[in-house]
Design a protein around this motif. Structure first.
Motif, PDB file in Angstrom:
ATOM      1  N   PRO A  78      46.487 -53.389 -33.869  1.00  0.00           N
ATOM      2  CA  PRO A  78      45.055 -52.887 -34.029  1.00  0.00           C
ATOM      3  C   PRO A  78      44.386 -52.440 -32.751  1.00  0.00           C
ATOM      4  O   PRO A  78      43.610 -51.452 -32.924  1.00  0.00           O
ATOM      5  CB  PRO A  78      44.193 -53.752 -35.123  1.00  0.00           C
ATOM      6  N   TRP A  79      44.431 -52.992 -31.732  1.00  0.00           N
ATOM      7  CA  TRP A  79      43.755 -52.822 -30.445  1.00  0.00           C
ATOM      8  C   TRP A  79      44.149 -51.489 -29.976  1.00  0.00           C
ATOM      9  O   TRP A  79      43.676 -50.721 -29.404  1.00  0.00           O
ATOM     10  CB  TRP A  79      44.079 -53.756 -29.404  1.00  0.00           C
ATOM     11  N   SER A  80      45.449 -51.028 -30.447  1.00  0.00           N
ATOM     12  CA  SER A  80      46.024 -49.633 -30.037  1.00  0.00           C
ATOM     13  C   SER A  80      46.111 -48.840 -30.988  1.00  0.00           C
ATOM     14  O   SER A  80      46.646 -47.791 -30.721  1.00  0.00           O
ATOM     15  CB  SER A  80      47.383 -50.017 -29.114  1.00  0.00           C
ATOM     16  N   GLY A  81      46.010 -49.191 -32.201  1.00  0.00           N
ATOM     17  CA  GLY A  81      45.783 -48.406 -33.403  1.00  0.00           C
ATOM     18  C   GLY A  81      47.140 -47.988 -33.985  1.00  0.00           C
ATOM     19  O   GLY A  81      47.384 -46.780 -34.964  1.00  0.00           O
ATOM     20  N   TYR A  82      48.329 -48.799 -33.801  1.00  0.00           N
ATOM     21  CA  TYR A  82      49.552 -48.398 -34.462  1.00  0.00           C
ATOM     22  C   TYR A  82      50.382 -49.610 -35.067  1.00  0.00           C
ATOM     23  O   TYR A  82      50.033 -50.816 -34.795  1.00  0.00           O
ATOM     24  CB  TYR A  82      50.554 -47.635 -33.544  1.00  0.00           C
ATOM     25  N   THR A  83      51.262 -49.330 -35.456  1.00  0.00           N
ATOM     26  CA  THR A  83      52.285 -50.625 -36.214  1.00  0.00           C
ATOM     27  C   THR A  83      53.637 -50.070 -35.791  1.00  0.00           C
ATOM     28  O   THR A  83      54.124 -48.614 -35.756  1.00  0.00           O
ATOM     29  CB  THR A  83      51.848 -50.392 -37.866  1.00  0.00           C
ATOM     30  N   GLU A  84      54.409 -51.090 -35.503  1.00  0.00           N
ATOM     31  CA  GLU A  84      55.773 -50.996 -34.957  1.00  0.00           C
ATOM     32  C   GLU A  84      56.501 -51.475 -35.806  1.00  0.00           C
ATOM     33  O   GLU A  84      56.631 -52.750 -36.380  1.00  0.00           O
ATOM     34  CB  GLU A  84      55.808 -51.443 -33.555  1.00  0.00           C
ATOM     35  N   ARG A  85      58.008 -51.028 -36.145  1.00  0.00           N
ATOM     36  CA  ARG A  85      58.882 -51.395 -36.796  1.00  0.00           C
ATOM     37  C   ARG A  85      60.219 -51.218 -36.079  1.00  0.00           C
ATOM     38  O   ARG A  85      60.501 -50.319 -35.725  1.00  0.00           O
ATOM     39  CB  ARG A  85      59.127 -50.895 -38.135  1.00  0.00           C
ATOM     40  N   ASP A  86      60.874 -52.438 -35.824  1.00  0.00           N
ATOM     41  CA  ASP A  86      62.032 -52.361 -34.909  1.00  0.00           C
ATOM     42  C   ASP A  86      63.334 -52.871 -35.892  1.00  0.00           C
ATOM     43  O   ASP A  86      63.095 -53.857 -36.285  1.00  0.00           O
ATOM     44  CB  ASP A  86      61.845 -53.269 -33.701  1.00  0.00           C
ATOM     45  N   ASN A  87      64.355 -52.170 -35.800  1.00  0.00           N
ATOM     46  CA  ASN A  87      65.909 -52.967 -36.157  1.00  0.00           C
ATOM     47  C   ASN A  87      66.876 -52.645 -35.161  1.00  0.00           C
ATOM     48  O   ASN A  87      66.950 -51.356 -34.429  1.00  0.00           O
ATOM     49  CB  ASN A  87      66.223 -51.838 -37.398  1.00  0.00           C
ATOM     50  N   GLY A  88      67.377 -53.633 -34.679  1.00  0.00           N
ATOM     51  CA  GLY A  88      68.310 -53.581 -33.539  1.00  0.00           C
ATOM     52  C   GLY A  88      69.273 -54.714 -33.456  1.00  0.00           C
ATOM     53  O   GLY A  88      69.361 -55.738 -34.273  1.00  0.00           O
TER      54      GLY A  88
END
Length: 350
Positions: A78-88
């Motif tokens: 939330p401090w940067s305003g984004y959500t990250e989803r990773d598959n790897g």
């Protein structure tokens, strides 16, 4: 050992607690091999699914362990305003050498499909980062650890260097280097000084490959540059922390036992009083690095952040550190997010 084992437990990360449900098949072929599956859910709505296979090699000198993992993670920033989803996929070869395994090497290959999403309230510079990206990278982590303890050492030094090269495939390409150093000494059995420093540099490989906001450096937090919110110092755009490609940070701590030593030789020994002064800076100047070194060195003189404070620090389960501090920011920039009281819990600290 049984063929199949299961567990439900909790984990403490950097300012986040998680519940973990796991299952593993230990010693499958009789030489320490194991396969394990874990699902973790954090109190900040982060999730992590990890399937890994571990194979130790029975050598007397390098103590090599090979690990292969498939993972799927979701994290909110939330401090940067984004959500990250990773598959790897992550392959790791760990080698520990030395009489007491003080020198460690990790050689890793990671391939990940990453998705960044944000709301309409996020700044434009964050929204233009949204979408999928594919990263393929090699990484080397080398650490020399001569400390007598991980969380509250009284003597010894730590040096750790990591280098990552992305761009072996996909659309993400960069070279990322990071250095961490720590020194501890005790002039008296009730007094310990600790000096720590960190620095990092992120550079693009070429103009055809991009660097995502996910890969940037960030500064600030209750266990990082104290006196600033998480990701609270450095470049910002419309209230969102966007990170930078070069940073440095340093801290000087002094530790002493609690007054009158309550709970001596028991629970009371887990607590320390500590005072500190810490600071650093985060900036962007990768594009100018090859042209003007004098201008780039201003990161050590311009817009430096600094704060001083003290509080109580506690060792939690020999794996995590808890701090409750009162801080006075001394040097800061107008857009920084400041904090005078901070509570932090985590496994990594400055």
């Amino acid at each position: 050992m049984t063929r199949l084992m299961g567990s439900v437990n909790t984990m403490v990360g950097n300012n986040e607690g998680s519940v973990i449900i796991g299952a593993k098949a230990p010693n499958i072929f009789g030489r320490g091999e194991k396969v394990q599956v874990e699902y973790a859910y954090g109190n900040k709505s982060s999730t992590n699914i990890n399937i890994s296979a571990v194979k130790p090699f029975l050598d007397d000198w390098l103590h090599t362990i090979l690990t292969g993992s498939l993972y799927s993670t979701s994290s909110d920033f939330p401090w940067s305003g984004y959500t990250e989803r990773d598959n790897g996929l992550l392959l790791d070869i760990a080698c520990n050498s030395g009489a007491i395994n003080i020198l460690k090497h990790n050689f890793q290959y990671e391939a990940s499909f990453r998705q960044v999403s944000c709301s309409r309230q996020a700044s434009f510079s964050v929204r233009e980062q949204c979408g999928p990206s594919l990263k393929s990278a090699l990484r080397h982590i080398c650490s020399l650890d001569k400390r007598d303890a991980k969380l509250f050492p009284t003597r010894g030094n730590l040096i750790q260097f990591s280098s990552e090269v992305a761009g072996l495939g996909g659309d993400i390409g960069f070279i990322k280097n990071e250095l961490l150093m720590q020194s501890n000494w005790s002039p008296h059995k009730y007094l310990t000084f600790q000096l720590a420093a960190q620095a990092g540099l992120l550079r693009s490989i070429n103009n055809d490959m991009k660097i995502s906001i996910i890969d940037h450096f960030f500064l600030g937090g209750p266990l990082n540059v104290r006196g600033f919110d998480i990701r609270g110092c450095g470049p910002r755009n419309e209230g969102n922390a966007v990170g930078g490609d070069v940073y440095w940070a340093a801290a000087l701590h002094v530790y002493t036992p609690l007054p009158f030593r309550p709970g001596r030789n028991g629970f009371g020994d887990l607590f320390k009083l500590h005072g500190f002064i810490n600071g650093g800076n985060l900036s962007n100047f990768t594009a100018k690095l090859a042209n003007n070194y004098k201008e780039n060195m201003k990161i050590f003189t311009d817009n430096v952040r600094c704060s001083v404070g003290g509080g109580i620090a506690m060792e939690l389960g020999s794996v995590a550190r808890v701090e409750l501090n009162v801080i006075m920011p001394l040097l800061f920039v107008r857009n920084d997010a400041l904090r005078q009281f901070q509570f932090g819990i985590g496994v990594q600290y400055l």
